[in-house]
Design an enzyme around this catalytic site. Structure first.
Site, PDB file in Angstrom:
ATOM      1  N   ASN A   9      -0.880   1.757   3.223  1.00  0.00           N
ATOM      2  CA  ASN A   9      -0.310   2.846   4.012  1.00  0.00           C
ATOM      3  C   ASN A   9      -1.332   3.179   5.093  1.00  0.00           C
ATOM      4  OD1 ASN A   9       0.682   5.192   5.106  1.00  0.00           O
ATOM      5  ND2 ASN A   9       0.407   6.441   3.254  1.00  0.00           N
ATOM      6  N   TRP A  10      -1.047   2.720   6.301  1.00  0.00           N
ATOM      7  CA  TRP A  10      -2.009   2.899   7.398  1.00  0.00           C
ATOM      8  C   TRP A  10      -2.062   4.336   7.901  1.00  0.00           C
ATOM      9  CZ3 TRP A  10      -0.831  -1.861  11.056  1.00  0.00           C
ATOM     10  CH2 TRP A  10      -1.443  -2.991  10.519  1.00  0.00           C
ATOM     11  N   LYS A  11      -1.085   5.137   7.500  1.00  0.00           N
ATOM     12  CA  LYS A  11      -0.989   6.522   8.022  1.00  0.00           C
ATOM     13  C   LYS A  11      -1.025   6.467   9.561  1.00  0.00           C
ATOM     14  CE  LYS A  11      -2.850   8.009   3.665  1.00  0.00           C
ATOM     15  NZ  LYS A  11      -3.614   8.952   2.875  1.00  0.00           N
ATOM     16  N   HIS A  94       5.613  11.288   0.721  1.00  0.00           N
ATOM     17  CA  HIS A  94       4.146  11.249   0.597  1.00  0.00           C
ATOM     18  C   HIS A  94       3.620  12.689   0.573  1.00  0.00           C
ATOM     19  CE1 HIS A  94      -0.066  10.561   1.498  1.00  0.00           C
ATOM     20  NE2 HIS A  94       0.119   9.326   1.081  1.00  0.00           N
ATOM     21  N   GLU A  96       1.250  14.040   2.010  1.00  0.00           N
ATOM     22  CA  GLU A  96       0.914  14.593   3.334  1.00  0.00           C
ATOM     23  C   GLU A  96       2.163  15.114   4.027  1.00  0.00           C
ATOM     24  OE1 GLU A  96      -1.267  11.141   4.682  1.00  0.00           O
ATOM     25  OE2 GLU A  96      -2.792  11.592   3.172  1.00  0.00           O
ATOM     26  N   GLU A 166       0.448   9.326  -6.914  1.00  0.00           N
ATOM     27  CA  GLU A 166      -0.751   9.583  -6.115  1.00  0.00           C
ATOM     28  C   GLU A 166      -1.250  11.001  -6.379  1.00  0.00           C
ATOM     29  OE1 GLU A 166      -0.784   6.720  -2.471  1.00  0.00           O
ATOM     30  OE2 GLU A 166       0.067   8.633  -1.884  1.00  0.00           O
ATOM     31  N   GLY A 172      -8.018   9.975  -0.271  1.00  0.00           N
ATOM     32  CA  GLY A 172      -8.988  10.073   0.819  1.00  0.00           C
ATOM     33  C   GLY A 172     -10.275  10.766   0.422  1.00  0.00           C
ATOM     34  N   SER A 212      -7.700   6.530  -3.306  1.00  0.00           N
ATOM     35  CA  SER A 212      -9.037   5.919  -3.248  1.00  0.00           C
ATOM     36  C   SER A 212      -9.114   4.556  -3.942  1.00  0.00           C
ATOM     37  CB  SER A 212     -10.095   6.880  -3.815  1.00  0.00           C
ATOM     38  OG  SER A 212     -10.143   8.061  -3.031  1.00  0.00           O
ATOM     39  N   GLY A 233      -4.552   3.637   1.051  1.00  0.00           N
ATOM     40  CA  GLY A 233      -4.722   4.248   2.372  1.00  0.00           C
ATOM     41  C   GLY A 233      -5.917   3.645   3.088  1.00  0.00           C
ATOM     42  N   GLY A 234      -7.033   4.379   3.094  1.00  0.00           N
ATOM     43  CA  GLY A 234      -8.230   4.000   3.852  1.00  0.00           C
ATOM     44  C   GLY A 234      -8.633   2.533   3.741  1.00  0.00           C
TER      45      GLY A 234
HETATM   46  P1  13P Z   1      -6.544   6.635   0.181  1.00  0.00           P
HETATM   47  O1  13P Z   1      -6.441   5.233  -0.375  1.00  0.00           O
HETATM   48  O2  13P Z   1      -7.194   6.675   1.530  1.00  0.00           O
HETATM   49  O3  13P Z   1      -7.112   7.578  -0.816  1.00  0.00           O
HETATM   50  O4  13P Z   1      -5.021   7.110   0.441  1.00  0.00           O
HETATM   51  C1  13P Z   1      -4.091   6.997  -0.548  1.00  0.00           C
HETATM   52  C2  13P Z   1      -2.743   7.262   0.013  1.00  0.00           C
HETATM   53  O5  13P Z   1      -2.415   8.384   0.363  1.00  0.00           O
HETATM   54  C3  13P Z   1      -1.825   6.127   0.169  1.00  0.00           C
HETATM   55  O6  13P Z   1      -0.539   6.552   0.460  1.00  0.00           O
END
Ligand code: 13P
Length: 251
Positions: A9-11, A94, A96, A166, A172, A212, A233-234
């Site tokens: 997930n590149w956000k 998600h 967020e 999640e 993050g 993470s 994510g990251g």
């Molecule tokens: P991180 O891997 O950066 O913690 O993000 C997880 C995430 O929100 C994937 O959707």
């Protein structure tokens, strides 16, 4: 056996050139689609060009969509345009989006129905906040989110969706849930699905862990009974890290 699904997930990261280069490179190094589903979820404006570069074994997903097909909804993305762009997956609910854009369980449910109407596989996110975990409310929260997200779906539909557990405090933050903790909650989600839709459906539905995840911890997470994939994510922004994680079996 449930097929593993490793998704990035590149956000709100990457411009077109970077994204195209990434997908071109990574698509040549991911496992065959018969063995592992590998997915990159990018910003809507990039999706069509990424689908053209996806190759045989990588698939492209969106990070959100609206639940109406068309109409006066300025700024929203329609499931029709995602389907038309050749997108295969869509992340829904998600944390967020729930936090910053006030998405409710009801919105999530409408979006899940809309995605399925357009042959998109929803990756439905559930997870508790830190204070909820500290107050032993984790199961209560993920149960509510799961039951409401799936409301009105048939058994056949539930078999084909993906759930991503999640925990918000692990996103993050570099603070991963331990593999045992992640497995326990994913197992609990599976038991909720078994209660609502029967054991056969629960045995087929894929549940990811997210928060993470990185090349150092993915193997242990993927070894857990109830974890069928990861939503990353990251660490998904670096092509070499992503290639490693898609090939977690070789780590
Ligand atoms: P991180 O891997 O950066 O913690 O993000 C997880 C995430 O929100 C994937 O959707």
């Amino acid at each position: 056996m449930r097929k593993p699904i490793i998704a990035g997930n590149w956000k709100m990261h990457k411009v077109r050139d970077e994204a195209l280069e990434f997908v071109y490179l990574v698509s040549q190094h991911v496992p065959p689609i018969e063995e592992v589903d590998t997915v990159i979820c990018a910003q809507a404006v990039l999706l069509r060009s990424l689908v053209k570069r996806q190759g045989d074994n990588l698939r492209i997903g969106a990070q959100n969509m609206f639940y109406e097909d068309k109409g006066a909804y300025t700024g929203e993305v329609s499931p029709v345009t995602l389907e038309d762009a050749g997108v295969k997956y869509v992340i829904i609910g998600h944390s967020e989006r729930r936090q910053y854009f006030h998405e409710t369980d009801e919105d999530v449910n409408k979006k899940v129905h809309a995605a399925l109407r357009h042959d998109l596989i929803p990756i439905i996110c559930v997870g508790e906040r830190l204070e909820e975990r500290e107050n032993n409310l984790t199961n209560q929260v993920v149960e509510r989110q799961t039951v409401l997200a799936l409301k009105g779906l048939t058994q056949e539909q539930v078999k084909n969706i993906v759930i991503a557990y999640e925990p918000i405090w692990a996103i993050g933050t570099g603070r991963t849930a331990t593999a045992e903790m992640a497995n326990e909650t994913c197992g609990f989600i599976r038991s909720v699905i078994a209660r609502e839709y029967g054991q056969e459906v629960a045995d087929e539905v894929r549940i990811q862990y997210g928060g993470s995840v990185n090349p150092d911890n993915i193997k242990e997470l993927m070894a857990q009974e109830h974890i069928d994939g990861c939503l990353i994510g990251g660490a998904s922004l670096d092509p070499y890290a992503f290639i490693k994680m898609a090939n977690y079996k070789k780590l």
